[in-house]
Scaffold this motif. Structure first.
Motif, short mmCIF file in Angstrom:
data_model
loop_
_atom_site.label_atom_id
_atom_site.label_comp_id
_atom_site.label_asym_id
_atom_site.label_seq_id
_atom_site.Cartn_x
_atom_site.Cartn_y
_atom_site.Cartn_z
N ILE A 51 -14.14 75.26 168.04
CA ILE A 51 -14.40 73.82 167.96
C ILE A 51 -14.62 73.46 166.50
O ILE A 51 -15.58 73.92 165.88
N LEU A 52 -13.75 72.62 165.94
CA LEU A 52 -13.91 72.16 164.57
C LEU A 52 -14.42 70.73 164.62
O LEU A 52 -13.69 69.81 165.00
N GLN A 53 -15.69 70.54 164.25
CA GLN A 53 -16.33 69.24 164.45
C GLN A 53 -17.21 68.90 163.26
O GLN A 53 -17.95 69.74 162.75
N ILE A 54 -17.09 67.65 162.81
CA ILE A 54 -18.00 67.12 161.80
C ILE A 54 -19.16 66.48 162.56
O ILE A 54 -18.95 65.64 163.43
N PRO A 55 -20.40 66.89 162.27
CA PRO A 55 -21.55 66.38 163.04
C PRO A 55 -21.56 64.85 163.12
O PRO A 55 -21.37 64.16 162.11
N GLY A 56 -21.73 64.35 164.34
CA GLY A 56 -21.82 62.91 164.56
C GLY A 56 -20.47 62.21 164.59
O GLY A 56 -20.43 60.97 164.67
N LYS A 57 -19.37 62.96 164.53
CA LYS A 57 -18.05 62.36 164.52
C LYS A 57 -17.19 63.01 165.59
O LYS A 57 -16.89 64.20 165.54
N GLY A 58 -16.79 62.24 166.58
CA GLY A 58 -15.96 62.76 167.66
C GLY A 58 -14.50 62.40 167.47
O GLY A 58 -14.14 61.60 166.60
N TYR A 59 -13.64 62.99 168.28
CA TYR A 59 -12.22 62.68 168.23
C TYR A 59 -11.58 63.11 169.55
O TYR A 59 -12.14 63.90 170.32
N TRP A 60 -10.41 62.54 169.81
CA TRP A 60 -9.62 62.93 170.98
C TRP A 60 -8.15 62.73 170.66
O TRP A 60 -7.79 61.89 169.82
N TYR A 61 -7.28 63.51 171.34
CA TYR A 61 -5.85 63.33 171.13
C TYR A 61 -5.05 64.05 172.22
O TYR A 61 -5.54 64.98 172.86
N PHE A 62 -3.83 63.57 172.42
CA PHE A 62 -2.82 64.28 173.22
C PHE A 62 -1.92 65.03 172.24
O PHE A 62 -1.71 64.58 171.11
N TYR A 63 -1.38 66.16 172.67
CA TYR A 63 -0.54 66.94 171.76
C TYR A 63 0.63 67.58 172.50
O TYR A 63 0.60 67.77 173.72
N GLN A 78 11.62 82.08 183.12
CA GLN A 78 10.54 81.30 182.51
C GLN A 78 9.27 81.44 183.33
O GLN A 78 9.29 81.93 184.46
N HIS A 79 8.18 81.01 182.75
CA HIS A 79 6.90 81.00 183.44
C HIS A 79 6.07 79.85 182.90
O HIS A 79 6.22 79.43 181.75
N GLN A 80 5.18 79.33 183.74
CA GLN A 80 4.32 78.24 183.32
C GLN A 80 2.95 78.39 183.96
O GLN A 80 2.81 78.95 185.05
N TRP A 81 1.93 77.87 183.28
CA TRP A 81 0.57 77.96 183.78
C TRP A 81 -0.27 76.85 183.15
O TRP A 81 0.14 76.20 182.19
N LEU A 82 -1.45 76.66 183.70
CA LEU A 82 -2.41 75.68 183.18
C LEU A 82 -3.66 76.40 182.71
O LEU A 82 -4.00 77.48 183.20
N GLY A 83 -4.35 75.77 181.77
CA GLY A 83 -5.61 76.30 181.28
C GLY A 83 -6.54 75.18 180.89
O GLY A 83 -6.14 74.01 180.76
N PHE A 84 -7.80 75.52 180.72
CA PHE A 84 -8.77 74.53 180.25
C PHE A 84 -9.75 75.21 179.29
O PHE A 84 -9.90 76.43 179.30
N GLN A 85 -10.40 74.38 178.48
CA GLN A 85 -11.42 74.86 177.56
C GLN A 85 -12.66 73.99 177.73
O GLN A 85 -12.57 72.77 177.86
N LEU A 86 -13.81 74.64 177.69
CA LEU A 86 -15.10 73.96 177.69
C LEU A 86 -15.93 74.54 176.53
O LEU A 86 -15.87 75.74 176.27
N GLY A 87 -16.67 73.69 175.85
CA GLY A 87 -17.47 74.19 174.75
C GLY A 87 -18.53 73.21 174.34
O GLY A 87 -18.55 72.04 174.74
N LYS A 88 -19.47 73.71 173.52
CA LYS A 88 -20.57 72.87 173.04
C LYS A 88 -21.04 73.37 171.68
O LYS A 88 -21.23 74.57 171.47
N VAL A 89 -21.19 72.41 170.74
CA VAL A 89 -21.74 72.70 169.44
C VAL A 89 -23.25 72.45 169.49
O VAL A 89 -23.70 71.42 170.01
N TYR A 90 -24.04 73.37 168.94
CA TYR A 90 -25.51 73.26 168.96
C TYR A 90 -26.04 73.04 167.55
O TYR A 90 -25.62 73.72 166.63
#
Length: 512
Positions: free
Chosen positions: A260-272, A500-512
């Motif tokens: 997780i690359l995060q600047i404290p107090g600054k959030g972001y979101w995007y599709f890629y 071919q092959h395909q799959w789904l994944g997810f990520q969960l995380g928290k900065v302390y």
């Protein structure tokens, strides 16, 4: 004993870096108190440039079942990370920092995260109901590892380097993990884990580089060196959303990249979207460990029945026709069992003096030509009824073959002597005595050759991939990411297998 020693080394490795992490969290900034005033002032100035210390957790989980896709090839991956700010005295930063700076120059604004990681990956062939490997399919393999990482990042770039130590093979526990998971969700029990790539230890160094030239466009490079993977990947990243040039976290458990690359107090979101390609040099999950004598390769099911003319030395018209028949029966791509059983029944039951009932003949076909595929419960009842009605007429070897085939433990392999009996029973009615002796002798040699060995495949050097998804990091440092992965196959396959092959994944995380 060797495994215990290696595990102790891994535990000591993690403990060493954990103590270093705790020391940083407790006292992230250091200052020299006994320096002359000029040196003290200089130290204070340097100290002010150190970023505030923070830590974070991230979990990545991937499975082809998440999207309802076919259960094959790369079937499951999990990765857990703990990262924290790395001070100048951090051992990982001192070791990996020089390498990372080859990709992005060191500046006053460069930030550093040191991480401890653990992960696992499971791979299976196309049809997990088979106790045998289908030749030309992907081998079973499982991999587990622990690692130490350093991420160097600026406003628009990130470099993550990881040193990982681990294992590949049965000791990782892929067999029990997947069997238990499939039993929990009601999926078919995988039958072929006993054929997986054998045990060996692993070491690798991986580097992931992301550079954003514009907040919506970046490039991505990945290099893996080691005795599990040696490959290089390149791709582009196109994204849209509320984001600046922050490179953001990695996308996949197979190619995790930055945390997780995060600047404290600054959030972001995007599709890629992230299209790219990989050049493979070596992959132990397909090829087995370098120099191992416990593997063998064969790109078609050319067992004793395959090269008919070669060992019977009788190139007559009838033998050539029979060889073609066996080759057709042996073209097992995991999906055409019914068509091949019709051929078997037409030419090796009706077209011979074969006296056996439907149930016995199906078991013969299933063992010899169909990879000892697991039989569904209702169909198994039909076979049991057919065999029981003709039990008194069956010779002893046919009875043993039937019992082991119908009631073998879930997830267990078909014993070699049961396979031998199946060939012996079938050959009694389709071969003359000389041919039968030659066949069974070759089969015995083949069983001896493959004993305690497992099947491996060949690499496909160029692999294409396409990833897409959504990433969100809140102002409070909560990470959520949903990731779709599509990839061309990474091994040389038999005809008819999915490419071919395909799959789904997810990520969960928290900065302390």
């Amino acid at each position: 004993m060797c495994e215990i020693v290696v595990y102790n080394i891994l535990i000591s490795y993690l403990l060493f870096f954990s103590l270093d992490v705790l020391a940083q969290v407790k006292n992230p900034k250091t200052a020299k108190t006994l320096l002359p005033n000029a040196e003290a002032n200089e130290e204070i100035q340097l100290e002010k440039k150190e970023p505030e210390s923070f830590s974070q957790l991230r979990l990545i989980m991937e499975n082809d079942a998440f999207g309802g896709f076919s259960d094959r090839y790369y079937t499951n991956g999990t990765r857990l990370e703990f990262n924290t700010t790395a001070s100048e005295s951090n051992v990982t930063r001192q070791i990996f920092g020089v390498w990372n700076h080859l990709f992005i120059p060191k500046t006053e604004d460069t930030k550093y995260l040191m991480g401890i990681t653990a992960g696992q990956e499971f791979y299976t062939p196309t049809n997990i109901r088979k106790a045998d490997v289908s030749f030309g399919d992907r081998p079973y393999s499982s991999r587990g590892y622990v690692g130490n990482t350093l991420t160097s990042w600026t406003e628009s770039s990130s470099v993550t380097t990881e040193l990982e130590l681990g294992m590949i093979g049965p000791s990782v526990g892929g067999k029990s993990a997947q069997i238990n998971f499939h039993n929990l969700i009601g999926s078919p029990t995988p039958q072929g884990w006993d054929t997986q790539i054998p045990n060996s230890y692993s070491i690798g160094v991986n580097t992931d580089v992301r550079k954003f030239w514009h907040k919506y466009f970046g490039t991505h490079y990945n290099i893996n060196l080691g005795n599990i993977y040696t490959n290089a990947s390149v791709g582009v990243i196109l994204r849209f959303g509320n984001v600046d040039q922050n490179p953001g976290p990695g996308f996949s458990a197979l190619m995790p990249g930055a945390p997780i690359l995060q600047i404290p107090g600054k959030g972001y979101w995007y599709f890629y979207i992230n299209p790219g390609s990989t050049l493979q040099v070596y992959n132990a999950t397909i090829q087995g460990q370098i120099g191992s004598d416990k593997t063998y390769k064969n790109q078609s099911r050319s067992s004793s029945l395959g090269d008919w003319d070669g060992f019977l030395k009788s190139p007559t018209y009838e033998t050539g026709e029979r060889e073609l028949l066996y080759r057709t029966l042996s073209e097992d791509n995991g999906r055409n069992a019914l068509r091949r059983f019709i051929i078997f029944n037409e030419f090796l039951v009706k077209g011979s003096s074969n006296p056996y009932d439907f149930g016995t003949n199906y078991l013969l076909f299933n063992i010899i030509f169909n990879g000892a595929e697991d039989i569904e419960r209702l169909f198994k009842l039909v076979l049991i009824k057919s065999i029981s009605d003709n039990w008194e007429a069956l010779p002893e070897n046919a009875r043993i073959m039937a019992l082991y085939s119908l009631f073998r433990p879930k997830g267990g392999e078909q014993p070699a002597f049961v396979r031998y009996y199946a060939y012996e029973i079938l050959s009694q009615f389709i071969l003359d005595p000389t041919q039968r002796s030659a066949l069974l002798e070759l089969l015995r040699q083949e069983v001896e050759f493959r004993e305690d060995k497992t099947y491996t495949g060949d690499l496909k050097r160029a692999v294409g991939f396409f990833r897409a998804g959504f990433v969100s990091v809140s102002e409070a440092g909560f990470l959520f990411s949903l990731n779709y992965n599509y990839q061309s196959i990474d091994f040389q396959s038999a005809k008819g297998l999915p490419q071919q092959h395909q799959w789904l994944g997810f990520q969960l995380g928290k900065v302390y």
